[in-house]
Design a protein around this motif. Structure first.
Motif, mmCIF file in Angstrom:
data_model
loop_
_atom_site.group_PDB
_atom_site.id
_atom_site.type_symbol
_atom_site.label_atom_id
_atom_site.label_comp_id
_atom_site.label_asym_id
_atom_site.label_seq_id
_atom_site.Cartn_x
_atom_site.Cartn_y
_atom_site.Cartn_z
ATOM 1 N N THR A 164 45.472 40.222 35.424
ATOM 2 C CA THR A 164 45.527 41.664 35.197
ATOM 3 C C THR A 164 44.225 42.152 34.558
ATOM 4 O O THR A 164 43.733 41.558 33.603
ATOM 5 C CB THR A 164 46.714 42.000 34.266
ATOM 6 O OG1 THR A 164 47.900 41.450 34.829
ATOM 7 C CG2 THR A 164 46.874 43.508 34.105
ATOM 8 N N VAL A 165 43.691 43.225 35.118
ATOM 9 C CA VAL A 165 42.455 43.808 34.586
ATOM 10 C C VAL A 165 42.804 44.991 33.687
ATOM 11 O O VAL A 165 43.344 45.992 34.148
ATOM 12 C CB VAL A 165 41.531 44.295 35.722
ATOM 13 C CG1 VAL A 165 40.283 44.971 35.139
ATOM 14 C CG2 VAL A 165 41.148 43.140 36.635
ATOM 15 N N PHE A 166 42.523 44.862 32.397
ATOM 16 C CA PHE A 166 42.714 46.000 31.489
ATOM 17 C C PHE A 166 41.390 46.706 31.230
ATOM 18 O O PHE A 166 41.342 47.895 31.001
ATOM 19 C CB PHE A 166 43.330 45.540 30.161
ATOM 20 C CG PHE A 166 44.779 45.173 30.280
ATOM 21 C CD1 PHE A 166 45.736 46.161 30.446
ATOM 22 C CD2 PHE A 166 45.178 43.848 30.264
ATOM 23 C CE1 PHE A 166 47.078 45.836 30.570
ATOM 24 C CE2 PHE A 166 46.514 43.515 30.385
ATOM 25 C CZ PHE A 166 47.461 44.510 30.547
ATOM 26 N N HIS A 167 40.321 45.915 31.256
ATOM 27 C CA HIS A 167 38.998 46.488 31.030
ATOM 28 C C HIS A 167 37.962 45.588 31.704
ATOM 29 O O HIS A 167 37.738 44.463 31.256
ATOM 30 C CB HIS A 167 38.711 46.606 29.531
ATOM 31 C CG HIS A 167 37.367 47.187 29.206
ATOM 32 N ND1 HIS A 167 36.211 46.432 29.197
ATOM 33 C CD2 HIS A 167 36.990 48.454 28.904
ATOM 34 C CE1 HIS A 167 35.187 47.205 28.884
ATOM 35 N NE2 HIS A 167 35.632 48.435 28.699
ATOM 36 N N ALA A 168 37.410 46.067 32.789
ATOM 37 C CA ALA A 168 36.264 45.442 33.470
ATOM 38 C C ALA A 168 36.563 44.112 34.178
ATOM 39 O O ALA A 168 36.162 43.908 35.310
ATOM 40 C CB ALA A 168 35.083 45.275 32.517
ATOM 41 N N ARG A 169 37.284 43.184 33.511
ATOM 42 C CA ARG A 169 37.496 41.866 34.111
ATOM 43 C C ARG A 169 38.938 41.409 33.929
ATOM 44 O O ARG A 169 39.630 41.888 33.029
ATOM 45 C CB ARG A 169 36.585 40.838 33.416
ATOM 46 C CG ARG A 169 35.120 40.977 33.776
ATOM 47 C CD ARG A 169 34.368 39.777 33.213
ATOM 48 N NE ARG A 169 33.330 40.186 32.281
ATOM 49 C CZ ARG A 169 32.795 39.392 31.360
ATOM 50 N NH1 ARG A 169 33.229 38.149 31.222
ATOM 51 N NH2 ARG A 169 31.854 39.837 30.565
ATOM 52 N N PRO A 170 39.385 40.439 34.742
ATOM 53 C CA PRO A 170 40.739 39.890 34.548
ATOM 54 C C PRO A 170 40.894 39.297 33.148
ATOM 55 O O PRO A 170 39.930 38.795 32.566
ATOM 56 C CB PRO A 170 40.822 38.775 35.606
ATOM 57 C CG PRO A 170 39.823 39.148 36.641
ATOM 58 C CD PRO A 170 38.709 39.844 35.913
#
Lengths: 227, 227
Positions: free
Chosen positions: A122-128
């Motif tokens: 899951t990507v919350f910010h920029a990366r998984p």
């Protein structure tokens, strides 16, 4: 405050290899943070200074989400995982930070959803999601009943990790205070229990001494202004 | 009652290969069980018939733990895992049964501890834990607020299983009722909410019809005796 931490599932190498900057930002915010205290409203210890989860949370949010660190805060959890909560506390470049001062069963929720976000990439910010940092308070603080503390979280995650129940790299952080004379942020909340509305906030002086069963005693140092 | 179930992590093969007898016992107890109802004490629907978790639990315990089935009940959780609860509901030959009618976050607790017992090969009765059966009520029943129901549990376990968050074979069971004329066990509890003290218990007749949003309506059929 002072911090201690324990790494699970190789979190130390993940920090060293990829997230030295993000960890340095978290570490700076936590170690530069003053102790936050408030008056207990629990019968028997009413008025006594206890750990202030709301003030601590606000301070971390203010410091982490503003420039120059600029982490994202309160990032929504995807709808298909909404049974695990509405949002994560903070995220940056694949690092998720969860600040957990609530009742101790929430640690399991944090752990399960961390595992899910890690496995689902899951990507919350920029990366998984690649690293989860869980911030707790030490057991030394007088606190609201049944709230999670570091040593307890450490026991639980250790038991789960020993049997491979989760695979996500987790750095579990505990917030501590030195004993002796300590300057702390004292907040009075308007109205009663669970309020997040700040009535007044000031720096005050406290004496912290080691108490029974690992829990410290916190006494305000009264000055001429208090009379 | 009627049951539906969904298998996770190959639970169907584990049942077929090793636990046909244990499953047949569970299935018999659940399908031979009458629907249990009680009066709601929730504002707005006070007095209305809702699912009775205490009566259902007691019936399952009575039937499962006595001869000829003789499952062990309330088996203590080892001290090192005590943060996950005090005991499991029922166990036999490596099968763990958890009956979960409480608030929905308890499903995560049940899942995590099931995973831990499976991985740690914890022995509750005769053999290491190899299969977990979680019993829930269907969403069709009017119930206390925020209590777990089958379709919700199914969504959650499916999301977790899709990403391999748990590996323990779990058979998730839902308890359903046919609509129409149904005979049910009606219990009045002494004193207020959360009471487990039975005031009176009797078989009564109800009419169950499909309602809005998948939730049924349950009306008592009044007889001459009720006037």
């Amino acid at each position: 405050m002072q911090i201690r931490f324990t790494d699970f599932n190789n979190a130390g190498n993940v920090v060293a290899g990829t997230y030295a900057t993000e960890w340095a930002e978290i570490e700076h915010v936590l170690t530069a943070m003053p102790l936050h205290l408030k008056a207990s409203d629990q019968a028997g210890i009413q008025g006594k200074a206890i750990f202030d989860p709301v003030g601590t949370n606000q301070h971390i949010a203010d410091q982490l989400t503003t420039a120059p660190r600029s982490w994202a805060g309160g990032i929504p959890i995807p709808a298909e995982f909404s049974f695990l909560g509405t949002d994560i506390d903070f995220g940056k470049n694949g690092v998720v930070v969860e600040v957990q001062f609530s009742n101790y069963p929430f640690l399991l929720n944090n752990t399960v959803r961390s595992e899910l976000f890690f496995r689902a990439q899951t990507v919350f910010h920029a990366r998984p999601t690649q690293l989860v940092v869980i911030v707790t308070k030490a057991g030394m603080f007088p606190s609201s009943q049944s709230t999670l503390y570091y040593e307890q979280a450490l026991n639980q995650l250790t038991a789960l990790a020993q049997h491979g129940v989760f695979t996500v790299p987790i750095r579990l952080v505990g917030l501590f205070t030195p004993v002796g004379h300590v300057s702390a942020t004292w907040t009075e909340y308007s109205a009663a229990r669970y309020s997040r509305t700040v009535g007044s906030r000031s720096q005050r002086q406290f004496t912290i001494i080691n108490g029974r069963a690992g829990r410290c005693r916190i006494d305000q140092v009264l000055t001429a202004n208090d009379f």
